[in-house]
Scaffold this motif. Structure first.
Motif, PDB file in Angstrom:
ATOM      1  N   LEU A  59       0.865  -1.186   0.000  1.00 39.49           N
ATOM      2  CA  LEU A  59       0.000   0.000   0.000  1.00 39.49           C
ATOM      3  C   LEU A  59       0.895   1.229   0.000  1.00 39.49           C
ATOM      4  O   LEU A  59       1.765   1.375   0.845  1.00 39.49           O
ATOM      5  N   VAL A  60       0.659   2.118  -0.966  1.00 41.84           N
ATOM      6  CA  VAL A  60       1.380   3.386  -0.974  1.00 41.84           C
ATOM      7  C   VAL A  60       0.387   4.481  -0.596  1.00 41.84           C
ATOM      8  O   VAL A  60      -0.695   4.582  -1.165  1.00 41.84           O
ATOM      9  N   ALA A  61       0.734   5.232   0.431  1.00 36.18           N
ATOM     10  CA  ALA A  61      -0.131   6.313   0.917  1.00 36.18           C
ATOM     11  C   ALA A  61       0.489   7.624   0.464  1.00 36.18           C
ATOM     12  O   ALA A  61       1.654   7.904   0.766  1.00 36.18           O
ATOM     13  N   VAL A  62      -0.279   8.421  -0.291  1.00 36.09           N
ATOM     14  CA  VAL A  62       0.258   9.653  -0.871  1.00 36.09           C
ATOM     15  C   VAL A  62      -0.535  10.873  -0.433  1.00 36.09           C
ATOM     16  O   VAL A  62      -1.704  10.780  -0.064  1.00 36.09           O
ATOM     17  N   ASP A  63       0.130  12.043  -0.499  1.00 32.76           N
ATOM     18  CA  ASP A  63      -0.526  13.298  -0.125  1.00 32.76           C
ATOM     19  C   ASP A  63      -0.934  14.118  -1.347  1.00 32.76           C
ATOM     20  O   ASP A  63      -1.384  15.247  -1.211  1.00 32.76           O
ATOM     21  N   LEU A  64      -0.765  13.562  -2.552  1.00 36.14           N
ATOM     22  CA  LEU A  64      -1.149  14.185  -3.823  1.00 36.14           C
ATOM     23  C   LEU A  64      -0.256  15.367  -4.217  1.00 36.14           C
ATOM     24  O   LEU A  64      -0.605  16.117  -5.114  1.00 36.14           O
ATOM     25  N   THR A  65       0.881  15.552  -3.564  1.00 40.59           N
ATOM     26  CA  THR A  65       1.835  16.585  -3.981  1.00 40.59           C
ATOM     27  C   THR A  65       2.717  16.012  -5.082  1.00 40.59           C
ATOM     28  O   THR A  65       2.621  14.831  -5.424  1.00 40.59           O
ATOM     29  N   LYS A  66       3.598  16.846  -5.613  1.00 39.62           N
ATOM     30  CA  LYS A  66       4.496  16.388  -6.665  1.00 39.62           C
ATOM     31  C   LYS A  66       5.384  15.234  -6.202  1.00 39.62           C
ATOM     32  O   LYS A  66       5.829  14.422  -6.996  1.00 39.62           O
ATOM     33  N   ALA A  93       6.823  -3.724  -5.296  1.00 42.67           N
ATOM     34  CA  ALA A  93       5.697  -4.573  -5.705  1.00 42.67           C
ATOM     35  C   ALA A  93       6.098  -5.443  -6.900  1.00 42.67           C
ATOM     36  O   ALA A  93       5.802  -6.642  -6.930  1.00 42.67           O
ATOM     37  N   ASP A  94       6.786  -4.840  -7.872  1.00 41.63           N
ATOM     38  CA  ASP A  94       7.222  -5.606  -9.051  1.00 41.63           C
ATOM     39  C   ASP A  94       8.166  -6.737  -8.659  1.00 41.63           C
ATOM     40  O   ASP A  94       8.013  -7.869  -9.111  1.00 41.63           O
ATOM     41  N   ARG A  95       9.154  -6.416  -7.813  1.00 37.11           N
ATOM     42  CA  ARG A  95      10.137  -7.426  -7.384  1.00 37.11           C
ATOM     43  C   ARG A  95       9.474  -8.597  -6.671  1.00 37.11           C
ATOM     44  O   ARG A  95       9.930  -9.724  -6.765  1.00 37.11           O
ATOM     45  N   ASN A  96       8.418  -8.305  -5.937  1.00 36.88           N
ATOM     46  CA  ASN A  96       7.741  -9.341  -5.146  1.00 36.88           C
ATOM     47  C   ASN A  96       6.498  -9.901  -5.824  1.00 36.88           C
ATOM     48  O   ASN A  96       5.795 -10.719  -5.245  1.00 36.88           O
ATOM     49  N   GLU A  97       6.211  -9.414  -7.037  1.00 32.92           N
ATOM     50  CA  GLU A  97       4.979  -9.780  -7.747  1.00 32.92           C
ATOM     51  C   GLU A  97       3.775  -9.582  -6.833  1.00 32.92           C
ATOM     52  O   GLU A  97       2.883 -10.422  -6.734  1.00 32.92           O
ATOM     53  N   ALA A  98       3.775  -8.437  -6.142  1.00 32.60           N
ATOM     54  CA  ALA A  98       2.742  -8.137  -5.154  1.00 32.60           C
ATOM     55  C   ALA A  98       1.645  -7.252  -5.759  1.00 32.60           C
ATOM     56  O   ALA A  98       1.877  -6.524  -6.725  1.00 32.60           O
ATOM     57  N   LYS A  99       0.494  -7.315  -5.134  1.00 29.01           N
ATOM     58  CA  LYS A  99      -0.587  -6.392  -5.469  1.00 29.01           C
ATOM     59  C   LYS A  99      -0.171  -5.003  -4.984  1.00 29.01           C
ATOM     60  O   LYS A  99       0.465  -4.859  -3.938  1.00 29.01           O
ATOM     61  N   LEU A 100      -0.522  -3.970  -5.749  1.00 28.87           N
ATOM     62  CA  LEU A 100      -0.195  -2.600  -5.369  1.00 28.87           C
ATOM     63  C   LEU A 100      -1.481  -1.789  -5.251  1.00 28.87           C
ATOM     64  O   LEU A 100      -2.275  -1.739  -6.178  1.00 28.87           O
ATOM     65  N   SER A 101      -1.682  -1.207  -4.075  1.00 32.64           N
ATOM     66  CA  SER A 101      -2.821  -0.310  -3.855  1.00 32.64           C
ATOM     67  C   SER A 101      -2.267   1.062  -3.512  1.00 32.64           C
ATOM     68  O   SER A 101      -1.180   1.187  -2.941  1.00 32.64           O
ATOM     69  N   ILE A 102      -3.031   2.099  -3.851  1.00 34.50           N
ATOM     70  CA  ILE A 102      -2.625   3.466  -3.524  1.00 34.50           C
ATOM     71  C   ILE A 102      -3.800   4.155  -2.856  1.00 34.50           C
ATOM     72  O   ILE A 102      -4.957   3.929  -3.231  1.00 34.50           O
ATOM     73  N   MET A 103      -3.506   4.968  -1.832  1.00 32.37           N
ATOM     74  CA  MET A 103      -4.600   5.664  -1.157  1.00 32.37           C
ATOM     75  C   MET A 103      -4.197   7.072  -0.766  1.00 32.37           C
ATOM     76  O   MET A 103      -3.027   7.380  -0.551  1.00 32.37           O
ATOM     77  N   HIS A 104      -5.217   7.916  -0.689  1.00 29.51           N
ATOM     78  CA  HIS A 104      -5.068   9.270  -0.174  1.00 29.51           C
ATOM     79  C   HIS A 104      -6.181   9.479   0.838  1.00 29.51           C
ATOM     80  O   HIS A 104      -7.314   9.059   0.616  1.00 29.51           O
ATOM     81  N   THR A 105      -5.842  10.111   1.947  1.00 34.84           N
ATOM     82  CA  THR A 105      -6.832  10.366   2.985  1.00 34.84           C
ATOM     83  C   THR A 105      -7.148  11.851   3.054  1.00 34.84           C
ATOM     84  O   THR A 105      -6.251  12.684   3.153  1.00 34.84           O
ATOM     85  N   LEU A 106      -8.435  12.170   2.976  1.00 39.40           N
ATOM     86  CA  LEU A 106      -8.916  13.546   3.142  1.00 39.40           C
ATOM     87  C   LEU A 106      -9.385  13.701   4.584  1.00 39.40           C
ATOM     88  O   LEU A 106     -10.182  12.899   5.058  1.00 39.40           O
TER      89      LEU A 106
END
Length: 148
Positions: free
Chosen positions: A9-16, A29-42
């Motif tokens: 899970l990658v948690a981002v703040d939506l900045t550059k 994720a690629d190296r581990n052949e893992a699922k990748l999710s991304i989230m932002h919290t308001l």
């Protein structure tokens, strides 16, 4: 084999800087052949203003939510499937922990501004994520060197 990551899970703040954090998460994720999710919290509007606003903030919150989803899609669309892009309303560390536990995340990747002193090392959200996490947390250093 048992220490491979299955869901990152990658948690981002939506900045550059979000692109840099996503890039690092994608490599893992690629190296581990893992699922990748991304989230932002308001953060909820009512919370930001102490709940004392005598009006309905629902439509404004909905607009913010929609804007955040569009911005997240701009960052993530070429790398993360839409169903794995999440915008949630709440306190960032709490929501990241909740999502992680409900979705069997075994690595959380967050951005970290390298400030001075241990208390500022990660920033409040990153520190909160680290302290309550039930899985590994990777803090990716972001922010230009000239800003320090």
């Amino acid at each position: 084999m048992s220490n491979e990551y299955r869901h990152v899970l990658v948690a981002v703040d939506l900045t550059k800087d979000s692109h840099k954090v996503l890039e690092r998460a994608m490599q893992i994720a690629d190296r581990n052949e893992a699922k990748l999710s991304i989230m932002h919290t308001l953060e909820p509007l009512g919370f930001a203003y102490g709940g004392d606003i005598p009006m309905d903030l629902t439509s404004i919150q909905d607009q913010l939510d929609e804007h955040a989803k569009q911005r997240l899609a701009e960052i993530a669309d070429s790398h993360v499937a839409r169903e794995n892009q999440h915008v949630v309303v709440g306190m960032p560390d709490t929501e990241i922990h909740r999502f992680s536990e409900e979705n069997d995340v075994d690595l959380i990747v967050v951005g970290s501004h390298g400030r001075h002193g241990f208390a500022l090392l990660l920033g409040s959200t990153s520190t909160g994520v680290l302290h309550g996490a039930q899985c590994d947390v990777l803090a990716v250093r972001v922010g230009a060197k000239s800003e320090e």
